[in-house]
Write an enzyme that holds these catalytic residues in place. Structure first.
Site, PDB file in Angstrom:
ATOM      1  N   ARG A  46       0.845  -1.224  -0.033  1.00 62.84           N
ATOM      2  CA  ARG A  46       0.131   0.111   0.092  1.00 62.84           C
ATOM      3  C   ARG A  46       1.015   1.251  -0.030  1.00 62.84           C
ATOM      4  O   ARG A  46       0.703   2.279  -0.638  1.00 62.84           O
ATOM      5  CB  ARG A  46      -0.977   0.044   1.482  1.00 62.84           C
ATOM      6  CG  ARG A  46      -1.610   1.433   1.471  1.00 62.84           C
ATOM      7  CD  ARG A  46      -2.903   1.235   2.231  1.00 62.84           C
ATOM      8  NE  ARG A  46      -2.970   0.393   3.307  1.00 62.84           N
ATOM      9  CZ  ARG A  46      -2.298   0.571   4.432  1.00 62.84           C
ATOM     10  NH1 ARG A  46      -1.498   1.694   4.737  1.00 62.84           N
ATOM     11  NH2 ARG A  46      -2.315  -0.240   5.441  1.00 62.84           N
ATOM     12  N   TYR A  98     -16.263  16.486 -15.266  1.00 63.62           N
ATOM     13  CA  TYR A  98     -16.812  15.188 -15.494  1.00 63.62           C
ATOM     14  C   TYR A  98     -17.931  14.542 -14.350  1.00 63.62           C
ATOM     15  O   TYR A  98     -17.838  15.248 -13.130  1.00 63.62           O
ATOM     16  CB  TYR A  98     -15.475  14.055 -15.274  1.00 63.62           C
ATOM     17  CG  TYR A  98     -15.869  12.566 -15.253  1.00 63.62           C
ATOM     18  CD1 TYR A  98     -16.345  11.905 -16.380  1.00 63.62           C
ATOM     19  CD2 TYR A  98     -16.007  12.020 -13.805  1.00 63.62           C
ATOM     20  CE1 TYR A  98     -16.403  10.485 -16.353  1.00 63.62           C
ATOM     21  CE2 TYR A  98     -16.268  10.473 -13.970  1.00 63.62           C
ATOM     22  CZ  TYR A  98     -16.647  10.169 -14.969  1.00 63.62           C
ATOM     23  OH  TYR A  98     -16.868   8.635 -14.828  1.00 63.62           O
ATOM     24  N   ASP A 170      -7.474  18.493 -14.666  1.00 66.84           N
ATOM     25  CA  ASP A 170      -7.749  17.109 -15.203  1.00 66.84           C
ATOM     26  C   ASP A 170      -7.453  16.894 -16.603  1.00 66.84           C
ATOM     27  O   ASP A 170      -8.036  17.794 -17.510  1.00 66.84           O
ATOM     28  CB  ASP A 170      -9.255  16.685 -14.881  1.00 66.84           C
ATOM     29  CG  ASP A 170      -9.674  15.495 -15.383  1.00 66.84           C
ATOM     30  OD1 ASP A 170      -8.768  14.714 -16.168  1.00 66.84           O
ATOM     31  OD2 ASP A 170     -10.672  14.797 -14.583  1.00 66.84           O
ATOM     32  N   LYS A 195      -8.926   6.014 -19.460  1.00 68.67           N
ATOM     33  CA  LYS A 195      -9.043   6.606 -20.942  1.00 68.67           C
ATOM     34  C   LYS A 195      -7.736   6.278 -21.748  1.00 68.67           C
ATOM     35  O   LYS A 195      -7.313   5.092 -21.980  1.00 68.67           O
ATOM     36  CB  LYS A 195      -9.495   7.897 -20.841  1.00 68.67           C
ATOM     37  CG  LYS A 195     -10.531   8.012 -19.613  1.00 68.67           C
ATOM     38  CD  LYS A 195     -11.849   7.320 -19.872  1.00 68.67           C
ATOM     39  CE  LYS A 195     -12.751   7.310 -18.490  1.00 68.67           C
ATOM     40  NZ  LYS A 195     -13.022   8.656 -17.896  1.00 68.67           N
TER      41      LYS A 195
HETATM   42  C1  LIG Z   1     -13.657   9.043 -16.677  1.00 69.37           C
HETATM   43  C2  LIG Z   1     -13.088  10.488 -16.061  1.00 69.37           C
HETATM   44  C3  LIG Z   1     -12.793  10.590 -14.701  1.00 69.37           C
HETATM   45  C4  LIG Z   1     -13.207   9.399 -13.585  1.00 69.37           C
HETATM   46  O1  LIG Z   1     -12.289   8.269 -13.932  1.00 69.37           O
HETATM   47  P1  LIG Z   1     -12.551   7.025 -13.575  1.00 69.37           P
HETATM   48  O2  LIG Z   1     -11.237   6.083 -13.786  1.00 69.37           O
HETATM   49  O3  LIG Z   1     -13.706   6.449 -14.179  1.00 69.37           O
HETATM   50  O4  LIG Z   1     -12.665   6.762 -12.068  1.00 69.37           O
HETATM   51  C5  LIG Z   1     -12.535  11.720 -14.368  1.00 69.37           C
HETATM   52  N1  LIG Z   1     -12.295  12.833 -15.050  1.00 69.37           N
HETATM   53  C6  LIG Z   1     -12.446  12.515 -16.623  1.00 69.37           C
HETATM   54  C7  LIG Z   1     -12.313  13.774 -17.488  1.00 69.37           C
HETATM   55  C8  LIG Z   1     -12.943  11.358 -17.007  1.00 69.37           C
HETATM   56  O5  LIG Z   1     -13.078  11.273 -18.260  1.00 69.37           O
END
Ligand SMILES: *Cc1c(COP(=O)(O)O)cnc(C)c1O
Length: 378
Positions: A46, A98, A170, A195
Site C-alpha cells: 500500500r 466530469y 484534469d 481512458k
Molecule cells: C472518466 C473520467 C474521470 C473518472 O475516472 P475513472 O477512472 O472512471 O474513475 C475523471 N475525469 C474525466 C475527465 C474522466 O473522463
C-alpha cells in the site's frame, strides 16, 4: 528526450536484476526486512510497490513534475487530491467537470466540509469573482466533457498564484502527449488513466503528478492513509498502454479531423463541438496550450429520438460510457455519463437530450465516416 521517446524510455525501464526489458509485475504485498526498518525501499505494497513505482516515475516524467501517484481509479485519484484540503476549505471548479467529479464533490466531500463553487472557467472573470477568503484551489478540466470547452491553463494558474491558490488540472482528454499543464504553471495534474493512457478498454486507474516536494509528501500521506492504490497487474497494463500513446494520439487526431469535417457538412447535425474547429470560441487558446485537439467530439442531432436512431444505426461505434480507447465509442451524455447531474443543471450547461458524444478510435476513418453517414442519412 522528445515526447515519443519519453513514452518508452521515461521512468524506470526494465529490470536491472534480470535484464528483463519490461518492468516485472511484483505481485507482492510485503517485503523482508534485514533488521527492523532496514529494507530495500519497500515495506508494504500500500505504501509502495515496485511495479506501481515504475508507473509513478513514468507519469512524473511525462508530465514534468516532482512525483507521481497511481490510484485504483480516476475518482480515487481525484478524491485523494481533494482530501489534502481541510474541512472549511473552498475549491473553485469548472462547471462542466466530469459527472463523477461533480458527484463526489457535491454528495460526498461536502459532508466533510469541503466547499465548492462551479463556474464557467473558460472565462477567467468567473474564477476571479468566485474567490473567497477560504478558497484554496482552482480545479480545471480542459477540454471539458462533453462540450469541449477550453480554459486557458496558464492564465488561470497565474490568477491562482496571485491569490495564493493551487491549480489542479484534469488532463484526461489531452494526455501529456498533447498538453503538459505543469509547464503552464499548474501545481497538480490528474488523470483518469482508464481512458487514453490505458487506451485499450481493459483497465480502470487514476494518476496524479504534483510539482513540489511538499505536495508530494502530503499526497503520499493521503494515498498511504486512505489506501486507494493501483495494483501491480493494472500498473503494468498501464505502462504497456502508455508505450504506444504517441502513435495512438497521432492517429486519433487524423481520424477525428476527417470525421469533424464530415459532421460539419451533414444537414442532420446542428452543432459540432470540437476545439480544433476555427470557430470554436477558444480555438486559439487550445492551439496555444496543446499540441493536438484530441479525439472527443460532441454534436447535436436535435432530439432524444434522433439520438436513439443514430445509436441504433451505427455498427462501428460501440454504445458505451468511457472514451480514449482503440475502439470508437458513442454515448448520449444526458442519459449516461452526465445522468448524475440534475436535468435543470444539464439544460443550463447545454447538455441537451439530442447531444451525442463520440470518442474516435483507431479504425479506418473511411469506415467510421461511412458508418455515421448511413445512420445520419436515415
Ligand atoms: C472518466 C473520467 C474521470 C473518472 O475516472 P475513472 O477512472 O472512471 O474513475 C475523471 N475525469 C474525466 C475527465 C474522466 O473522463
Amino acid at each position: 528526450m522528445r515526447r515519443k521517446t519519453k513514452l518508452i524510455h521515461g521512468g524506470i525501464v526494465g529490470d536491472p536484476a534480470t535484464g528483463a526489458v519490461s518492468v516485472p509485475i511484483y505481485q507482492v504485498s510485503t517485503y523482508k526486512q534485514d533488521g527492523v526498518g532496514n529494507h530495500k525501499g519497500f515495506e508494504y505494497s500500500r505504501t509502495g510497490n515496485p511495479t506501481r513505482h515504475a508507473l509513478e516515475e513514468l507519469i512524473k516524467d511525462l508530465e514534468g513534475g516532482k512525483a507521481g501517484f497511481a490510484f485504483g481509479s480516476g475518482m480515487a485519484a481525484i478524491t485523494a487530491v481533494i482530501m489534502m484540503f481541510d474541512s472549511g476549505d473552498h475549491v473553485i471548479l469548472t462547471d462542466d467537470v466530469y459527472g463523477g467529479t461533480y458527484r463526489v464533490i457535491t454528495k460526498v466531500l461536502n459532508r466533510f466540509g469541503i466547499e465548492a463553487t462551479f463556474v464557467d472557467s473558460s472565462d477567467l472573470k468567473n474564477i476571479k469573482e468566485a474567490i473567497k477568503s477560504n478558497t484554496k484551489a482552482v480545479y480545471i478540466e480542459t477540454p471539458t466533457n462533453p462540450l469541449l470547452k477550453i480554459t486557458d491553463i496558464e492564465a488561470a494558474a497565474n490568477l491562482a498564484k496571485e491569490n495564493g491558490l493551487l491549480t489542479i488540472v484534469d488532463n484526461t482528454f489531452s494526455t501529456p502527449y498533447w498538453q503538459t499543464p505543469i509547464e503552464l504553471g499548474a501545481d497538480i495534474v490528474l488523470h483518469s488513466a482508464t481512458k487514453y493512457l490505458g487506451g485499450h478498454s481493459d483497465v480502470v486507474a487514476g494518476l496524479v503528478v504534483v510539482n513540489s516536494d511538499q505536495l508530494a509528501e502530503d499526497l503520499h500521506f493521503v494515498q498511504n492513509s486512505t489506501g486507494g492504490v493501483l495494483g501491480p497487474q493494472d500498473s503494468w497494463l498501464l505502462m504497456r498502454g502508455i508505450k504506444t500513446l504517441g502513435i495512438r494520439m497521432e492517429e486519433t487526431e487524423r481520424n477525428t479531423k476527417a470525421i469533424v469535417e464530415f459532421l460539419l457538412g451533414h444537414p442532420a447535425v446542428r452543432n459540432v463541438y470540437y476545439p480544433g474547429i476555427e470557430t470554436h470560441p477558444n480555438h486559439d487558446i487550445a492551439k496555444k496550450q496543446a499540441q493536438g485537439f484530441g479525439g472527443m467530439v460532441s454534436f447535436d442531432v436535435g432530439s432524444e429520438k434522433n439520438a436513439d436512431q443514430l445509436l441504433e444505426g451505427v455498427k462501428y461505434f460501440t454504445l458505451a460510457e468511457s472514451l480514449g480507447a482503440v475502439e470508437s465509442l458513442i454515448s448520449v451524455p444526458a442519459r449516461m455519463t452526465h445522468a448524475s447531474i440534475p436535468k435543470e443543471r444539464r439544460d443550463e450547461l447545454g447538455i441537451t437530450d439530442g447531444l451525442v458524444r463520440i470518442s474516435v478510435g483507431l479504425e479506418d476513418a473511411e469506415d467510421l465516416i461511412e458508418d455515421l453517414k448511413q445512420a445520419l442519412d436515415n
